[in-house]
Design a protein around this motif. Structure first.
Motif, mmCIF file in Angstrom:
data_model
loop_
_atom_site.group_PDB
_atom_site.id
_atom_site.type_symbol
_atom_site.label_atom_id
_atom_site.label_comp_id
_atom_site.label_asym_id
_atom_site.label_seq_id
_atom_site.Cartn_x
_atom_site.Cartn_y
_atom_site.Cartn_z
ATOM 1 N N LYS A 26 9.398 12.659 4.693
ATOM 2 C CA LYS A 26 9.464 12.439 6.148
ATOM 3 C C LYS A 26 10.692 13.151 6.746
ATOM 4 N N ARG A 27 11.800 13.104 6.024
ATOM 5 C CA ARG A 27 13.001 13.812 6.498
ATOM 6 C C ARG A 27 12.737 15.315 6.570
ATOM 7 N N TYR A 28 12.018 15.804 5.583
ATOM 8 C CA TYR A 28 11.731 17.237 5.472
ATOM 9 C C TYR A 28 10.773 17.691 6.566
ATOM 10 N N ASP A 29 9.801 16.835 6.881
ATOM 11 C CA ASP A 29 8.804 17.180 7.901
ATOM 12 C C ASP A 29 8.398 15.885 8.601
ATOM 13 N N ASN A 30 8.936 15.681 9.799
ATOM 14 C CA ASN A 30 8.708 14.384 10.450
ATOM 15 C C ASN A 30 7.311 14.230 11.036
ATOM 16 N N THR A 31 6.470 15.273 10.883
ATOM 17 C CA THR A 31 5.071 15.123 11.312
ATOM 18 C C THR A 31 4.219 14.468 10.221
ATOM 19 N N VAL A 32 4.768 14.374 9.020
ATOM 20 C CA VAL A 32 4.008 13.772 7.917
ATOM 21 C C VAL A 32 3.916 12.261 8.135
ATOM 22 N N GLU A 33 2.685 11.736 8.048
ATOM 23 C CA GLU A 33 2.481 10.271 8.156
ATOM 24 C C GLU A 33 2.571 9.682 6.764
ATOM 25 N N THR A 34 3.603 8.883 6.528
ATOM 26 C CA THR A 34 3.767 8.310 5.190
ATOM 27 C C THR A 34 3.409 6.823 5.189
ATOM 28 N N GLU A 35 2.904 6.380 4.063
ATOM 29 C CA GLU A 35 2.622 4.956 3.874
ATOM 30 C C GLU A 35 2.839 4.617 2.406
ATOM 31 N N ALA A 36 3.518 3.519 2.153
ATOM 32 C CA ALA A 36 3.731 3.069 0.765
ATOM 33 C C ALA A 36 2.989 1.758 0.558
ATOM 34 N N ILE A 37 2.232 1.679 -0.530
ATOM 35 C CA ILE A 37 1.579 0.412 -0.854
ATOM 36 C C ILE A 37 1.814 0.074 -2.319
ATOM 37 N N SER A 38 1.839 -1.213 -2.580
ATOM 38 C CA SER A 38 1.927 -1.683 -3.959
ATOM 39 C C SER A 38 0.638 -2.451 -4.244
ATOM 40 N N LEU A 39 -0.078 -2.017 -5.250
ATOM 41 C CA LEU A 39 -1.417 -2.575 -5.491
ATOM 42 C C LEU A 39 -1.385 -4.085 -5.709
ATOM 43 N N ASN A 40 -0.271 -4.601 -6.224
ATOM 44 C CA ASN A 40 -0.214 -6.039 -6.502
ATOM 45 C C ASN A 40 -0.141 -6.890 -5.231
ATOM 46 N N GLU A 41 0.059 -6.222 -4.093
ATOM 47 C CA GLU A 41 0.096 -6.975 -2.824
ATOM 48 C C GLU A 41 -1.292 -7.100 -2.197
ATOM 49 N N TYR A 42 -2.289 -6.572 -2.883
ATOM 50 C CA TYR A 42 -3.666 -6.651 -2.377
ATOM 51 C C TYR A 42 -4.513 -7.464 -3.349
ATOM 52 N N ASP A 43 -5.528 -8.101 -2.793
ATOM 53 C CA ASP A 43 -6.436 -8.899 -3.613
ATOM 54 C C ASP A 43 -7.610 -8.005 -4.033
ATOM 55 N N ILE A 44 -7.337 -7.194 -5.049
ATOM 56 C CA ILE A 44 -8.319 -6.181 -5.453
ATOM 57 C C ILE A 44 -9.083 -6.667 -6.680
ATOM 58 N N GLN A 45 -10.407 -6.721 -6.558
ATOM 59 C CA GLN A 45 -11.199 -7.219 -7.681
ATOM 60 C C GLN A 45 -11.288 -6.175 -8.792
ATOM 61 N N PHE A 46 -11.745 -6.619 -9.956
ATOM 62 C CA PHE A 46 -11.984 -5.673 -11.033
ATOM 63 C C PHE A 46 -13.199 -4.823 -10.719
ATOM 64 N N CYS A 47 -13.138 -3.579 -11.116
ATOM 65 C CA CYS A 47 -14.297 -2.703 -10.981
ATOM 66 C C CYS A 47 -15.462 -3.302 -11.765
ATOM 67 N N ASP A 48 -16.623 -3.396 -11.104
ATOM 68 C CA ASP A 48 -17.804 -3.889 -11.814
ATOM 69 C C ASP A 48 -18.911 -2.847 -11.803
ATOM 70 N N ALA A 49 -18.504 -1.600 -11.639
ATOM 71 C CA ALA A 49 -19.406 -0.436 -11.769
ATOM 72 C C ALA A 49 -20.387 -0.298 -10.615
ATOM 73 N N ARG A 50 -20.191 -1.055 -9.545
ATOM 74 C CA ARG A 50 -21.090 -0.862 -8.400
ATOM 75 C C ARG A 50 -20.737 0.438 -7.666
ATOM 76 N N ASP A 51 -21.592 0.874 -6.798
ATOM 77 C CA ASP A 51 -21.335 2.020 -5.929
ATOM 78 C C ASP A 51 -20.022 1.755 -5.167
ATOM 79 N N PRO A 52 -19.063 2.690 -5.169
ATOM 80 C CA PRO A 52 -17.789 2.456 -4.482
ATOM 81 C C PRO A 52 -17.952 2.070 -3.006
ATOM 82 N N ASN A 53 -19.059 2.480 -2.379
ATOM 83 C CA ASN A 53 -19.293 2.113 -0.967
ATOM 84 C C ASN A 53 -19.526 0.626 -0.778
ATOM 85 N N LYS A 54 -19.847 -0.069 -1.862
ATOM 86 C CA LYS A 54 -20.292 -1.459 -1.741
ATOM 87 C C LYS A 54 -19.154 -2.486 -1.866
ATOM 88 N N TYR A 55 -17.935 -2.004 -2.133
ATOM 89 C CA TYR A 55 -16.822 -2.963 -2.208
ATOM 90 C C TYR A 55 -16.400 -3.384 -0.801
#
Ligand SMILES: Cc1cc2nc3c(=O)[nH]c(=O)nc-3n(C[C@H](O)[C@H](O)[C@H](O)COP(=O)(O)O)c2cc1C
Length: 198
Positions: A26-55
């Motif tokens: 961001k310092r280098y290029d302030n037009t860049v939209e940055t976002e930081a996420i930590s996966l443990n802060e989301y309630d993400i289920q285990f992959c069960d092999a369904r079509d990714p569109n269906k989650y």
């Protein structure tokens, strides 16, 4: 340009490192939209092999972040000499073409430097499945590089700064037609994607 930072950590060290690299971008290029996420802060289920569109719910939310970003800073703590199960699950959830042709920078943290090469031997092959462009040169921080509450080692901070700038420079030269900058796709079972790569 969107630059997403994703931590597969269960605590905070990896996220701190990712945020430093994002700040640098961001310092280098302030037009860049940055976002930081930590996966443990989301309630993400285990992959069960369904079509990714269906989650739905958090899984859907985070899958979409991977699909929509232009570049990715991917961080993991070393767990048993490799990336965390949390991170692997996320890569089981995203569509096969979610990251195709995009630049990815690698960051890891560990108790010591014992597993430094795991980024090359473990995370890079995972990323290879997704036809990304891995930024050559990664950052590996160990516990001694942190104070109680922050990442303080000057050398590691410089490396994160360099990685942040490098991924911006790389993302700038990626064309819209991302299929034009990858080689032949390998054999795979057809899975539905959220959108056509492009
Ligand atoms: C289950 C588990 C396994 C770990 N395995 C390793 C390992 O193999 N090598 C290593 O250097 N550190 C290992 N560690 C230490 C973490 O990688 C280190 O503390 C890391 O900085 C934690 O990052 P975080 O705060 O982002 O979760 C392990 C920690 C846990 C909890």
């Amino acid at each position: 340009m969107k630059l997403l930072g994703v931590s597969g950590g269960l605590s905070r060290k990896t996220l701190i490192a990712i945020k430093k690299a994002l700040d640098s971008a961001k310092r280098y290029d302030n037009t860049v939209e940055t976002e930081a996420i930590s996966l443990n802060e989301y309630d993400i289920q285990f992959c069960d092999a369904r079509d990714p569109n269906k989650y739905e719910g958090d899984a859907r939310l985070v899958i979409d972040k991977f699909v929509e970003t232009d570049a990715l800073l991917l961080g993991t703590p070393m767990y048993r000499g490799t990336y965390t199960g949390l991170l692997k699950n996320m890569f089981d959830l995203i569509p096969n073409d979610a990251l195709l042709g995009k630049p990815v920078g690698m960051i890891a943290t560990g108790g010591s430097d014992h597993h430094y090469l795991a980024l090359e031997h473990e995370m890079k092959p995972l990323l290879g499945f997704f036809y990304v462009h891995v930024i050559p040169g990664s950052v590996y921080a160990n516990n001694s590089h942190y104070s109680e509450s922050d990442l303080v080692d000057e050398g590691i901070l410089e490396q994160l700064d360099q990685l942040g700038r490098a991924i911006v420079n790389f993302a700038r030269i990626i064309p819209d037609d991302k299929l034009s900058i990858v080689g032949p796709l390998g054999p795979s079972i057809q899975r539905k994607s959220l959108k056509k790569p492009g």
